[in-house]
Motif scaffolding. Structure first.
Motif, PDB file in Angstrom:
ATOM      1  N   SER A  13      36.445  56.504  32.024  1.00 24.52           N
ATOM      2  CA  SER A  13      35.871  56.492  33.374  1.00 24.52           C
ATOM      3  C   SER A  13      36.319  55.235  34.119  1.00 24.52           C
ATOM      4  N   MET A  14      36.313  54.108  33.432  1.00 31.90           N
ATOM      5  CA  MET A  14      36.771  52.845  34.032  1.00 31.90           C
ATOM      6  C   MET A  14      38.253  52.941  34.378  1.00 31.90           C
ATOM      7  N   ALA A  15      39.028  53.505  33.475  1.00 36.72           N
ATOM      8  CA  ALA A  15      40.468  53.659  33.726  1.00 36.72           C
ATOM      9  C   ALA A  15      40.691  54.561  34.945  1.00 36.72           C
ATOM     10  N   LEU A  18      40.076  52.561  38.028  1.00 37.40           N
ATOM     11  CA  LEU A  18      41.207  51.659  38.276  1.00 37.40           C
ATOM     12  C   LEU A  18      42.402  52.424  38.838  1.00 37.40           C
ATOM     13  N   ASP A  19      42.586  53.654  38.388  1.00 31.33           N
ATOM     14  CA  ASP A  19      43.653  54.490  38.956  1.00 31.33           C
ATOM     15  C   ASP A  19      43.374  54.801  40.422  1.00 31.33           C
ATOM     16  N   GLN A  20      42.104  55.020  40.757  1.00 31.69           N
ATOM     17  CA  GLN A  20      41.737  55.278  42.155  1.00 31.69           C
ATOM     18  C   GLN A  20      42.020  54.056  43.026  1.00 31.69           C
ATOM     19  N   GLN A  39      31.560  50.598  42.087  1.00 30.17           N
ATOM     20  CA  GLN A  39      31.559  51.480  40.926  1.00 30.17           C
ATOM     21  C   GLN A  39      32.159  50.781  39.701  1.00 30.17           C
ATOM     22  N   ILE A  40      33.203  50.014  39.917  1.00 27.86           N
ATOM     23  CA  ILE A  40      33.838  49.297  38.808  1.00 27.86           C
ATOM     24  C   ILE A  40      32.870  48.269  38.225  1.00 27.86           C
ATOM     25  N   GLU A  41      32.155  47.566  39.099  1.00 30.04           N
ATOM     26  CA  GLU A  41      31.188  46.582  38.614  1.00 30.04           C
ATOM     27  C   GLU A  41      30.090  47.250  37.790  1.00 30.04           C
ATOM     28  N   ARG A  62      45.716  48.759  32.876  1.00 27.37           N
ATOM     29  CA  ARG A  62      45.556  49.252  34.247  1.00 27.37           C
ATOM     30  C   ARG A  62      45.026  48.163  35.168  1.00 27.37           C
ATOM     31  N   ALA A  63      44.132  47.354  34.671  1.00 30.31           N
ATOM     32  CA  ALA A  63      43.605  46.255  35.485  1.00 30.31           C
ATOM     33  C   ALA A  63      44.713  45.250  35.817  1.00 30.31           C
ATOM     34  N   GLN A  64      45.584  44.968  34.862  1.00 31.00           N
ATOM     35  CA  GLN A  64      46.701  44.061  35.116  1.00 31.00           C
ATOM     36  C   GLN A  64      47.673  44.658  36.127  1.00 31.00           C
ATOM     37  N   ARG A  65      47.927  45.964  36.037  1.00 31.11           N
ATOM     38  CA  ARG A  65      48.780  46.640  37.010  1.00 31.11           C
ATOM     39  C   ARG A  65      48.176  46.498  38.410  1.00 31.11           C
TER      40      ARG A  65
END
Length: 116
Positions: A13-15, A18-20, A39-41, A62-65
């Motif tokens: 869900s987190m990934a 991050l994609d969004q 939402q991420i928080e 994904r976060a680094q990207r």
């Protein structure tokens, strides 16, 4: 796993969030970043270090990207702002540059005929 530890689906869900964010950055939909951040928080509050390492590594990648994409976006904004300022300055008159490519300060009198 205990009820308090995140599952692979929570990391997925987190990934997905991050994609969004990444997609919104690529489409320049900056207004949608605020709700996604909230939402991420909320998802971060559920994730804990040490659980499902493979899924967390995937989220980290994904976060680094996204961080790289955000830095590029920031550089783009700065460049656009500088360009707008250059255009505004060009409207006001002649702009010259020194041998190092920096803007040269205009002659104090502002009149070229007095210099010759």
């Amino acid at each position: 796993m205990t009820a308090a530890s995140p599952t692979r689906s929570e990391a997925a869900s987190m990934a997905g969030l991050l994609d969004q964010v990444h997609g919104a950055l690529l489409r320049a939909e900056y207004g949608s970043l605020g709700p996604l951040t909230a939402q991420i928080e909320a998802e971060l509050a559920r994730l804990e270090a040490g659980s499902d390492v493979a899924a967390l590594m995937h989220v980290q990648a994904r976060a680094q990207r996204n961080a790289s994409c955000l830095l590029a976006t920031q550089r783009g904004f700065r460049s656009a702002r500088r360009r707008v300022e250059e255009i505004k300055a060009a409207r006001s008159g002649l702009v010259t540059y020194d041998t190092k490519g920096r803007r040269a300060t205009p002659h104090p009198t502002g009149e070229l005929t007095k210099r010759f």
